[in-house]
Design an enzyme around this catalytic site. Structure first.
Site, mmCIF file in Angstrom:
data_model
loop_
_atom_site.group_PDB
_atom_site.id
_atom_site.type_symbol
_atom_site.label_atom_id
_atom_site.label_comp_id
_atom_site.label_asym_id
_atom_site.label_seq_id
_atom_site.Cartn_x
_atom_site.Cartn_y
_atom_site.Cartn_z
ATOM 1 N N HIS A 24 9.139 -5.827 5.702
ATOM 2 C CA HIS A 24 9.013 -4.365 5.476
ATOM 3 C C HIS A 24 8.385 -3.706 6.706
ATOM 4 O O HIS A 24 7.480 -2.874 6.605
ATOM 5 C CB HIS A 24 8.191 -4.067 4.210
ATOM 6 C CG HIS A 24 8.823 -4.594 2.954
ATOM 7 N ND1 HIS A 24 9.618 -3.834 2.140
ATOM 8 C CD2 HIS A 24 8.802 -5.831 2.396
ATOM 9 C CE1 HIS A 24 10.057 -4.559 1.123
ATOM 10 N NE2 HIS A 24 9.567 -5.788 1.252
ATOM 11 N N TYR A 295 -0.290 -11.476 2.241
ATOM 12 C CA TYR A 295 -0.375 -10.140 2.850
ATOM 13 C C TYR A 295 -1.572 -10.092 3.806
ATOM 14 O O TYR A 295 -1.493 -9.480 4.871
ATOM 15 C CB TYR A 295 -0.506 -9.042 1.775
ATOM 16 C CG TYR A 295 0.775 -8.786 0.993
ATOM 17 C CD1 TYR A 295 1.679 -9.809 0.734
ATOM 18 C CD2 TYR A 295 1.077 -7.529 0.493
ATOM 19 C CE1 TYR A 295 2.849 -9.594 0.013
ATOM 20 C CE2 TYR A 295 2.250 -7.293 -0.222
ATOM 21 C CZ TYR A 295 3.123 -8.336 -0.462
ATOM 22 O OH TYR A 295 4.281 -8.109 -1.170
#
Ligand code: HEM
Length: 304
Positions: A24, A295
């Site tokens: 992303h 993450y």
């Protein structure tokens, strides 16, 4: 394992691409407001479901290559929403157009991502490695099959739907538990590019389109919550809840304007599906538990 997962994601996406998210990578951040429905309040005591709140939205191309085209037929998109709660805290919903997720555990996700790393000699996907993984993991083939049409390029970030895929539990004021899965439905409906439009689309057309749209208007989404039925798997994001379910509208998101320069290495914008708040509980889904750890590696790398 979290470093290895991010290493593998970088390898799949021709990286590392310093300064960018491992996946992303390309995105547009926007200012929004969220107005909950009365039904939302009856299902959860969470602060953002009691009355209107401000929100931050990041629409993204799901690839980890910041130079990929938005018209890439398999890249897919992302929609990450941070609800700003009274007192300065936030709570996030992070979603993609997939119908179900590709892997059941972080170990499987790592093996799948490694199987997707292109052959270093040809630069092409390694059909043998990927085929071997898929043969052992029928759920991944099913997820790809179900998700393929949903991942196709849409005319806008605002004409795509998005699902959070994991189950969450909304807890009401009396402590009553309501399990379900979130989805964002675009109020203009889903609209996909024709083959001709796809061939003519510019590399960054989704980013350009959302700017133009918000310069003169608002993009609206409804937050829906599909309630689980007795026996539905709550910890397996690869399993679709097939058949009829009660769907509750939790509220309306109005995306108002693009935020310029939304983040810097000193002040990164971070969306975390485990950033919950009183009135929302996570499921025992292993992928959900793993995400903040992977993450964190990407956040560390993109800020140093
Ligand atoms: C084990 C499974 C997964 C791994 C390892 C993974 C990994 C990552 C990583 C490393 C990032 C970049 C984080 C950052 O730098 O801020 C990311 C972002 C993102 N992921 Fe995942 N992910 C997983 C599952 C999912 C699932 C299930 C969804 C959707 C339901 C999802 C949706 C997104 C979105 C939308 C973003 C972009 C967030 C933003 O705009 O900042 N991911 N993912």
């Amino acid at each position: 394992m979290w470093e290895e997962i991010v290493d593998a994601l970088e390898a799949v996406n021709g990286g590392p691409h310093p300064g960018f998210r491992a996946v992303h990578a390309k995105g547009t951040v926007c200012k929004a407001t969220f107005t909950p429905t009365p039904e939302a309040k009856s299902l959860s005591r969470a602060a953002h479901l009691q009355g209107p709140v401000e929100a931050t939205v990041r629409f993204s191309n799901a690839s980890g290559d910041p130079h990929t085209s938005d018209a890439n037929p398999i890249a897919g998109r992302g929609m990450a929403v941070k609800f700003h709660l009274p007192g300065g805290e936030g709570t996030d919903i992070v979603s993609v157009p997939l119908v179900v997720f590709l892997a059941r555990t972080p170990e499987d996700f790592l093996a799948l991502t490694r199987a997707r790393i292109p052959d270093p000699e040809t630069g092409q996907p390694d059909a043998e490695k990927l085929g071997a993984y898929l043969a052992e993991h029928p759920e991944t083939g099913i997820a790809i099959q179900k998700g393929m049409t949903k991942l196709a390029p849409t005319t806008s970030f605002a004409t795509s739907d998005y699902r959070a895929l994991h189950a969450f539990c909304l807890v009401d004021a009396e402590g009553g538990a309501h399990w379900g899965r979130y989805s964002w439905e675009p109020e203009d409906g889903c609209e996909y590019l024709s083959d001709e439009q796809r061939d003519a689309a510019s590399r960054d057309y989704l980013q350009e389109e959302i700017r133009e749209r918000l310069a003169s208007g608002i993009a609206r989404f409804t937050l829906e919550f599909t309630l689980a039925r007795e026996g539905d798997p709550l910890d397996d994001p690869t399993q679709e809840w097939e058949g009829e379910r009660e769907v509750v509208e939790l509220g309306e998101l109005e995306v108002i304007e693009v935020i310029e320069d939304p983040e810097s290495p000193e002040s990164p914008l971070v969306f975390d599906p485990m950033r919950l708040t009183d009135g929302i509980e996570p499921s025992a889904d292993k992928i959900l538990a793993a995400r903040p750890k992977a993450y964190a590696v990407s956040i560390d790398r993109r800020t140093h």
